[in-house]
Design a protein around this motif. Structure first.
Motif, short mmCIF file in Angstrom:
data_model
loop_
_atom_site.label_atom_id
_atom_site.label_comp_id
_atom_site.label_asym_id
_atom_site.label_seq_id
_atom_site.Cartn_x
_atom_site.Cartn_y
_atom_site.Cartn_z
N THR A 162 0.87 -1.16 0.00
CA THR A 162 0.00 0.00 0.00
C THR A 162 0.91 1.22 0.00
OG1 THR A 162 -1.90 1.07 1.07
CG2 THR A 162 -0.28 0.07 2.54
N ALA A 163 0.36 2.39 0.32
CA ALA A 163 1.19 3.60 0.25
C ALA A 163 0.70 4.63 1.25
CB ALA A 163 1.14 4.18 -1.17
N ALA A 164 1.53 5.65 1.43
CA ALA A 164 1.17 6.72 2.37
C ALA A 164 0.43 7.85 1.68
CB ALA A 164 2.44 7.26 3.04
N SER A 165 0.30 7.78 0.36
CA SER A 165 -0.42 8.82 -0.38
C SER A 165 -1.70 8.23 -0.99
CB SER A 165 0.49 9.38 -1.49
OG SER A 165 -0.20 9.52 -2.70
N GLU A 166 -2.81 8.95 -0.80
CA GLU A 166 -4.10 8.46 -1.33
C GLU A 166 -4.09 8.40 -2.85
OE1 GLU A 166 -6.57 7.04 -0.01
OE2 GLU A 166 -6.61 7.64 2.09
N THR A 167 -3.54 9.44 -3.47
CA THR A 167 -3.61 9.50 -4.95
C THR A 167 -2.80 8.37 -5.57
OG1 THR A 167 -3.72 11.89 -4.68
CG2 THR A 167 -3.51 11.06 -6.93
N PHE A 168 -1.59 8.16 -5.03
CA PHE A 168 -0.77 7.08 -5.58
C PHE A 168 -1.47 5.73 -5.38
CE2 PHE A 168 2.39 3.71 -5.16
CZ PHE A 168 3.03 3.81 -6.38
N THR A 169 -2.06 5.55 -4.22
CA THR A 169 -2.72 4.26 -3.94
C THR A 169 -3.85 4.02 -4.94
OG1 THR A 169 -2.22 4.62 -1.61
CG2 THR A 169 -3.76 2.87 -2.09
N ARG A 170 -4.61 5.09 -5.21
CA ARG A 170 -5.70 4.97 -6.19
C ARG A 170 -5.15 4.59 -7.57
NH1 ARG A 170 -10.48 3.64 -6.18
NH2 ARG A 170 -10.96 5.03 -4.46
N ARG A 171 -4.08 5.28 -7.98
CA ARG A 171 -3.53 5.02 -9.32
C ARG A 171 -2.88 3.64 -9.41
NH1 ARG A 171 -2.66 9.92 -12.64
NH2 ARG A 171 -3.95 11.44 -11.58
N ASN A 172 -2.29 3.20 -8.32
CA ASN A 172 -1.50 1.96 -8.36
C ASN A 172 -2.36 0.71 -8.16
OD1 ASN A 172 1.10 0.72 -8.56
ND2 ASN A 172 1.11 0.39 -6.36
N ILE A 173 -3.35 0.82 -7.25
CA ILE A 173 -4.13 -0.40 -6.95
C ILE A 173 -5.63 -0.15 -6.92
CG2 ILE A 173 -2.33 -1.77 -5.82
CD1 ILE A 173 -3.20 -0.72 -3.13
N ASN A 174 -6.03 1.06 -7.41
CA ASN A 174 -7.45 1.34 -7.57
C ASN A 174 -8.23 1.20 -6.26
OD1 ASN A 174 -9.64 2.17 -9.09
ND2 ASN A 174 -10.17 0.08 -9.75
N ALA A 175 -7.68 1.78 -5.21
CA ALA A 175 -8.33 1.70 -3.89
C ALA A 175 -7.87 2.89 -3.05
CB ALA A 175 -7.95 0.40 -3.20
N THR A 176 -8.64 3.19 -2.00
CA THR A 176 -8.13 4.13 -1.00
C THR A 176 -7.14 3.36 -0.11
OG1 THR A 176 -9.82 3.56 0.61
CG2 THR A 176 -10.36 5.34 -0.94
N ILE A 177 -6.40 4.09 0.71
CA ILE A 177 -5.48 3.40 1.61
C ILE A 177 -6.28 2.48 2.53
CG2 ILE A 177 -3.79 3.68 3.47
CD1 ILE A 177 -3.10 6.46 2.19
N ALA A 178 -7.39 3.00 3.07
CA ALA A 178 -8.21 2.20 3.99
C ALA A 178 -8.73 0.94 3.29
CB ALA A 178 -9.36 3.04 4.54
N GLU A 179 -9.20 1.10 2.05
CA GLU A 179 -9.70 -0.08 1.30
C GLU A 179 -8.57 -1.08 1.07
OE1 GLU A 179 -13.20 2.23 -1.29
OE2 GLU A 179 -11.23 1.88 -2.18
N SER A 180 -7.38 -0.55 0.77
CA SER A 180 -6.26 -1.47 0.49
C SER A 180 -5.95 -2.30 1.74
CB SER A 180 -5.02 -0.70 0.01
OG SER A 180 -4.37 -0.03 1.08
N LEU A 181 -6.01 -1.66 2.90
CA LEU A 181 -5.71 -2.40 4.15
C LEU A 181 -6.77 -3.49 4.38
CD1 LEU A 181 -4.68 0.72 6.25
CD2 LEU A 181 -3.16 -1.15 5.59
N GLU A 182 -8.04 -3.14 4.12
CA GLU A 182 -9.10 -4.14 4.31
C GLU A 182 -8.93 -5.31 3.34
OE1 GLU A 182 -10.90 -4.53 6.95
OE2 GLU A 182 -9.80 -2.74 7.51
N ARG A 183 -8.51 -4.97 2.12
CA ARG A 183 -8.30 -6.00 1.10
C ARG A 183 -7.16 -6.93 1.51
NH1 ARG A 183 -6.82 -3.20 -4.47
NH2 ARG A 183 -9.03 -2.76 -4.72
N LEU A 184 -6.15 -6.33 2.17
CA LEU A 184 -4.96 -7.12 2.52
C LEU A 184 -5.14 -7.93 3.81
CD1 LEU A 184 -2.16 -4.55 1.64
CD2 LEU A 184 -2.90 -6.54 0.30
N ARG A 185 -6.13 -7.51 4.63
CA ARG A 185 -6.27 -8.16 5.94
C ARG A 185 -6.37 -9.69 5.82
NH1 ARG A 185 -7.12 -5.64 10.36
NH2 ARG A 185 -7.90 -3.79 9.31
#
Ligand code: HMG
Ligand code: MG
Length: 280
Positions: free
Chosen positions: A97-120
């Protein structure tokens, strides 16, 4: 002892537009295996629509000659990736994941919070050691400088998932040694230097200085790519990781890497990479 995770076959190749034959990737990994690395990041089990170059991750894993004592890892973005990684019998996975919301969206099509839930559930059921990457830990190609407090928060969240270690990404190679100190002054007391890996890209030629500063502060683990190849397709302008050769020059025999064998691996992949853009 300095421990380098060789990420060339993954981070180094993921941006290449021309598909590199699987045979060549396998030969590259095999040559790296003979160079003395404890860990090699072989490929990514991400969506082949997003990273076509690494669509053959399963085949690469099936064909490499695994050397005892070397851990072969791969990136995993979600449950589907974990299934593929399991089938390939990876030794370790890396979630990201990442510390920037925009990069996270561009890289994995999710917010940081969504990425964490996806990874849990991925981390909880991995069954192998898990690395957690936190990208854009210093600067973001879209948002600019990143507040260290935001990085600490994401690192906390990634470790709370159950990751074994953090790889702190200077994704676009813009960090300075002083910025590295500022962040490490917060991260080392929190997580311990032995659970931190520094992942420097070298876009602005500061990666070696940043590695030196990290080592001065007690960090012993680094990511690097043979020949400095690579970048991130969702971080415009970013060039490759710090060259493994540069870290071997910096830290010497403490790395345990056979420089001649490393150069042989670099020589093997070089003819298949697109030429570097003209300077200027
Ligand atoms: P999405 O489009 O939001 O999700 O992608 P989706 O679930 O709709 O998936 C799209 C399609 O991909 C579907 O296929 C899925 O089945 C398939 P369709 O139905 O359209 O035929 N799919 C998969 N196929 C195989 N394996 C999978 C998989 N997942 C979905 N695992 C997703 C979301 C996260 C999948 C996507 O955004 C992705 O794969 N992103 C990866 C981007 C990436 O690899 N970036 C580079 C690595 S990060 C980096 O380089 C930084 C680092 O080096 C540190 C640093 O420098 O800072 C680590
Ligand atoms: Mg990277």
């Amino acid at each position: 002892m300095i421990r380098i995770t060789e990420v060339g076959p993954r981070d180094g190749l993921q941006t290449e537009k021309t598909l590199i034959p699987t045979d060549i990737k396998v030969a590259f990994v095999d040559a790296l295996s003979a160079a003395g690395f404890e860990e090699i990041e072989v490929s990514s089990f991400v969506s082949p629509k997003w990273i076509p170059q690494l669509a053959d991750a399963g085949e690469v894993f099936a064909r490499i000659q695994r050397r005892p004592g070397v851990r072969y890892l791969a990136l995993v973005p979600n449950q589907a990736g974990l299934e593929r990684a399991r089938e390939a019998q990876v030794d370790k996975i890396a979630v990201f994941t990442a510390a920037s919301e925009t990069f996270t969206r561009r890289n994995i099509n999710a917010t940081i919070a969504e990425s964490l839930e996806r990874l849990r559930p991925v981390v909880a059921t991995a069954g192998v050691p898990v690395r957690g990457y936190v990208s854009t830990a210093f600067h973001c190609p879209y948002e600019g400088p990143i507040d260290p407090a935001a990085v600490v928060r994401v690192c906390d969240d990634v470790m709370a998932l159950g990751c074994d270690e953090l790889s702190i990404g200077d994704t676009i190679g813009k960090a300075t040694p002083d910025e590295v100190s500022t962040l490490l002054d917060r991260l080392i007391p929190r997580f311990g230097a032995d659970r931190l890996v520094m992942h420097f890209h070298d876009t602005f030629g500061r990666a070696v200085a940043n590695a030196r500063r990290s080592a001065d502060l007690g960090v012993t683990r680094f990511d690097a790519s043979a020949g400095g190849i690579g970048g991130c397709p969702y971080a415009p302008g970013a060039t490759g990781n710090v060259a493994t050769q540069a870290l071997v020059d910096l830290f010497g025999t403490a790395t345990g890497i056979d420089r001649a064998q490393l150069d042989r691996a670099s020589g093997l992949i070089a003819p298949y990479l697109r030429p570097a853009p003209p300077a200027g």
